[in-house]
Design a protein around this motif. Structure first.
Motif, PDB file in Angstrom:
ATOM      1  N   ASP A  56       0.779 121.558   3.987  1.00 24.87           N
ATOM      2  CA  ASP A  56       0.657 121.798   5.420  1.00 24.87           C
ATOM      3  C   ASP A  56       2.029 122.187   5.953  1.00 24.87           C
ATOM      4  O   ASP A  56       2.757 121.369   6.488  1.00 24.87           O
ATOM      5  CB  ASP A  56       0.144 120.533   6.115  1.00 24.87           C
ATOM      6  N   SER A  63       3.593 123.640   8.618  1.00 16.04           N
ATOM      7  CA  SER A  63       3.401 124.079  10.003  1.00 16.04           C
ATOM      8  C   SER A  63       4.677 124.642  10.614  1.00 16.04           C
ATOM      9  O   SER A  63       4.656 125.141  11.730  1.00 16.04           O
ATOM     10  CB  SER A  63       2.917 122.898  10.844  1.00 16.04           C
ATOM     11  N   ARG A  81      -1.158 115.563  15.287  1.00 14.03           N
ATOM     12  CA  ARG A  81      -1.495 115.355  13.865  1.00 14.03           C
ATOM     13  C   ARG A  81      -1.709 113.887  13.525  1.00 14.03           C
ATOM     14  O   ARG A  81      -2.575 113.545  12.730  1.00 14.03           O
ATOM     15  CB  ARG A  81      -0.376 115.946  12.991  1.00 14.03           C
TER      16      ARG A  81
END
Length: 119
Positions: free
Chosen positions: A43, A45, A106
């Motif tokens: 992930d 980001s 998140r």
């Protein structure tokens, strides 16, 4: 490999608690990450520290995916007793404006703290 090592470490801490007969309110656990962008994390980001935390989250929820079969319920311990942390030299405004909004989306129920602030 980082994720597997952290799953194993949490599993070992849970074993140690059982062996020592620890009772009462139990402490939280943490693994402190660098406030850096993790290009190798699943992930990615682009938010510092968040990629490592997301990778750890995936590992704790799916330990077998990382080649680890826990003896204890690491997933339950992670969900109820884990606090994310990171070290940074970034200005507080960067942490507030860049990291915290993404983190609270998140991980809305997982506490976070700055382990070291180098400024």
């Amino acid at each position: 490999k980082m994720a597997k090592a952290l799953i194993s470490a949490l599993d070992a801490m849970l074993d140690a608690e059982i062996e020592a007969g620890v009772t009462g309110p139990l402490i939280n656990f943490t693994a402190t990450f660098s406030f850096a962008i993790c290009a190798a994390c699943l992930d990615n980001s682009g938010v510092p520290a968040l990629g490592q935390m997301a990778q750890l989250d995936d590992a704790m929820l799916n330990p077998e995916k990382y080649g680890y079969t826990p003896k204890n319920d690491v997933t339950a311990a992670y969900k109820t007793r884990f606090t994310h942390s990171f070290n940074t030299a970034s200005p507080a405004t960067d942490v507030k404006n860049w990291f915290l909004p993404a983190y609270t989306i998140r991980f809305p129920t997982t506490p976070v703290y700055i382990g070291e602030y180098h400024r």
